[in-house]
Write a protein that holds these residues in place. Structure first.
Motif, PDB file in Angstrom:
ATOM      1  N   LEU A  12       0.835  -1.205   0.000  1.00 55.45           N
ATOM      2  CA  LEU A  12       0.000   0.000   0.000  1.00 55.45           C
ATOM      3  C   LEU A  12       0.869   1.254   0.000  1.00 55.45           C
ATOM      4  O   LEU A  12       0.630   2.197  -0.747  1.00 55.45           O
ATOM      5  CB  LEU A  12      -0.941  -0.004   1.208  1.00 55.45           C
ATOM      6  CG  LEU A  12      -1.931   1.163   1.308  1.00 55.45           C
ATOM      7  CD1 LEU A  12      -2.847   1.172   0.078  1.00 55.45           C
ATOM      8  CD2 LEU A  12      -2.763   1.069   2.580  1.00 55.45           C
ATOM      9  N   LEU A  13       1.919   1.255   0.836  1.00 54.33           N
ATOM     10  CA  LEU A  13       2.856   2.386   0.876  1.00 54.33           C
ATOM     11  C   LEU A  13       3.542   2.561  -0.480  1.00 54.33           C
ATOM     12  O   LEU A  13       3.675   3.684  -0.986  1.00 54.33           O
ATOM     13  CB  LEU A  13       3.901   2.177   1.981  1.00 54.33           C
ATOM     14  CG  LEU A  13       4.936   3.295   2.135  1.00 54.33           C
ATOM     15  CD1 LEU A  13       4.255   4.612   2.481  1.00 54.33           C
ATOM     16  CD2 LEU A  13       5.979   2.927   3.179  1.00 54.33           C
ATOM     17  N   SER A  14       3.958   1.446  -1.092  1.00 54.64           N
ATOM     18  CA  SER A  14       4.594   1.517  -2.420  1.00 54.64           C
ATOM     19  C   SER A  14       3.637   2.124  -3.438  1.00 54.64           C
ATOM     20  O   SER A  14       4.035   2.970  -4.251  1.00 54.64           O
ATOM     21  CB  SER A  14       5.024   0.125  -2.883  1.00 54.64           C
ATOM     22  OG  SER A  14       5.985  -0.409  -2.027  1.00 54.64           O
ATOM     23  N   CYS A  15       2.371   1.684  -3.400  1.00 55.71           N
ATOM     24  CA  CYS A  15       1.369   2.232  -4.347  1.00 55.71           C
ATOM     25  C   CYS A  15       1.159   3.721  -4.116  1.00 55.71           C
ATOM     26  O   CYS A  15       1.057   4.500  -5.071  1.00 55.71           O
ATOM     27  CB  CYS A  15       0.046   1.472  -4.195  1.00 55.71           C
ATOM     28  SG  CYS A  15       0.104  -0.196  -4.869  1.00 55.71           S
ATOM     29  N   ALA A  19       1.943   6.550  -6.812  1.00 55.20           N
ATOM     30  CA  ALA A  19       0.861   7.469  -7.201  1.00 55.20           C
ATOM     31  C   ALA A  19       1.268   8.919  -6.953  1.00 55.20           C
ATOM     32  O   ALA A  19       1.011   9.808  -7.774  1.00 55.20           O
ATOM     33  CB  ALA A  19      -0.423   7.124  -6.445  1.00 55.20           C
ATOM     34  N   TYR A  20       1.934   9.179  -5.820  1.00 58.54           N
ATOM     35  CA  TYR A  20       2.406  10.522  -5.509  1.00 58.54           C
ATOM     36  C   TYR A  20       3.425  11.007  -6.542  1.00 58.54           C
ATOM     37  O   TYR A  20       3.356  12.143  -7.023  1.00 58.54           O
ATOM     38  CB  TYR A  20       3.012  10.555  -4.104  1.00 58.54           C
ATOM     39  CG  TYR A  20       3.635  11.877  -3.756  1.00 58.54           C
ATOM     40  CD1 TYR A  20       2.842  12.968  -3.409  1.00 58.54           C
ATOM     41  CD2 TYR A  20       5.017  12.060  -3.795  1.00 58.54           C
ATOM     42  CE1 TYR A  20       3.409  14.195  -3.108  1.00 58.54           C
ATOM     43  CE2 TYR A  20       5.596  13.268  -3.498  1.00 58.54           C
ATOM     44  CZ  TYR A  20       4.781  14.344  -3.160  1.00 58.54           C
ATOM     45  OH  TYR A  20       5.346  15.552  -2.878  1.00 58.54           O
ATOM     46  N   SER A  25       4.776  14.445 -10.978  1.00 58.85           N
ATOM     47  CA  SER A  25       5.367  14.613 -12.316  1.00 58.85           C
ATOM     48  C   SER A  25       4.360  15.232 -13.272  1.00 58.85           C
ATOM     49  O   SER A  25       4.687  16.158 -14.027  1.00 58.85           O
ATOM     50  CB  SER A  25       5.827  13.273 -12.871  1.00 58.85           C
ATOM     51  OG  SER A  25       6.818  12.716 -12.047  1.00 58.85           O
ATOM     52  N   PHE A  26       3.130  14.737 -13.250  1.00 62.23           N
ATOM     53  CA  PHE A  26       2.084  15.265 -14.130  1.00 62.23           C
ATOM     54  C   PHE A  26       1.843  16.748 -13.835  1.00 62.23           C
ATOM     55  O   PHE A  26       1.758  17.578 -14.745  1.00 62.23           O
ATOM     56  CB  PHE A  26       0.792  14.461 -13.948  1.00 62.23           C
ATOM     57  CG  PHE A  26      -0.343  14.960 -14.778  1.00 62.23           C
ATOM     58  CD1 PHE A  26      -0.378  14.758 -16.144  1.00 62.23           C
ATOM     59  CD2 PHE A  26      -1.392  15.661 -14.186  1.00 62.23           C
ATOM     60  CE1 PHE A  26      -1.429  15.227 -16.915  1.00 62.23           C
ATOM     61  CE2 PHE A  26      -2.432  16.138 -14.951  1.00 62.23           C
ATOM     62  CZ  PHE A  26      -2.459  15.915 -16.317  1.00 62.23           C
ATOM     63  N   THR A  27       1.750  17.089 -12.543  1.00 68.81           N
ATOM     64  CA  THR A  27       1.525  18.492 -12.143  1.00 68.81           C
ATOM     65  C   THR A  27       2.690  19.372 -12.591  1.00 68.81           C
ATOM     66  O   THR A  27       2.485  20.485 -13.105  1.00 68.81           O
ATOM     67  CB  THR A  27       1.349  18.572 -10.611  1.00 68.81           C
ATOM     68  OG1 THR A  27       0.268  17.721 -10.225  1.00 68.81           O
ATOM     69  CG2 THR A  27       1.055  19.988 -10.157  1.00 68.81           C
ATOM     70  N   LEU A  28       3.917  18.891 -12.426  1.00 70.26           N
ATOM     71  CA  LEU A  28       5.092  19.661 -12.834  1.00 70.26           C
ATOM     72  C   LEU A  28       5.086  19.921 -14.343  1.00 70.26           C
ATOM     73  O   LEU A  28       5.313  21.048 -14.795  1.00 70.26           O
ATOM     74  CB  LEU A  28       6.365  18.916 -12.428  1.00 70.26           C
ATOM     75  CG  LEU A  28       7.697  19.586 -12.804  1.00 70.26           C
ATOM     76  CD1 LEU A  28       7.868  20.862 -11.996  1.00 70.26           C
ATOM     77  CD2 LEU A  28       8.854  18.640 -12.561  1.00 70.26           C
TER      78      LEU A  28
END
Length: 167
Positions: A12-15, A19-20, A25-28
């Motif tokens: 879950l932490l890896s996901c 996702a973060y 990256s998308f936002t940047l």
């Protein structure tokens, strides 16, 4: 059961980390693209403002020269047009009758030229019927389209108009 819980939490932490990272990256990328577009628009607006300002000053300057040439010419219609060219730093002067025929010019092959014969020169004949003065943007000359010139013209008190041009 505790091993399954730890495995689940790690996955879950890896996901969440993946996702973060994808979201960041998308936002940047999106913000960078938007900043580039806004910068381009700002430059375009700035350049257009500078261009309009230069054009306005150029038009005003050429019209002021035309006014001086008109004044000197009307004070003495026998004045040498070449003398006026030398005085005011322009390259051409035409004295045009009200019917659009050049009857005096610093360019000998322009004398008797009918300004109604080409669109570029006809614009002066048409505009000076409704306005006292007219400044035309740089464009190919009607008589010789290989030469680009900027012209201004002012109506003469005696009828017709005087036209000045510079390269």
């Amino acid at each position: 059961s505790e091993g399954i819980a730890n495995t689940f939490q790690r996955r879950l932490l890896s996901c969440i980390v993946v996702a973060y990272l994808i979201t960041s990256s998308f936002t940047l990328i999106l913000q960078n693209g938007m900043a580039q577009i806004e910068t381009q628009e700002l430059f375009t607006v700035g350049i257009n403002d500078v261009e309009a300002s230069v054009r306005e000053k150029s038009n005003r300057h050429l019209l002021e020269i035309a006014e001086k040439v008109k004044s000197d010419y009307e004070a003495n219609t026998d004045i040498a047009l070449q003398e006026l060219i030398d005085n005011y730093g322009i390259v051409e002067i035409n004295v045009v009758s009200s019917d659009g025929i050049i009857h005096k010019s610093t360019e000998s092959d322009s004398i008797n030229y009918d300004m109604n014969s080409k669109a570029q020169s006809k614009e002066f004949v048409d505009m000076l019927k409704v306005e006292d003065s007219f400044v035309q943007e740089y464009s190919p000359r009607g008589k010789d389209e290989s030469v680009w010139r900027k012209y201004a013209a002012i109506n003469l008190e005696s009828g017709g108009f005087i036209q000045v041009g510079y390269d």
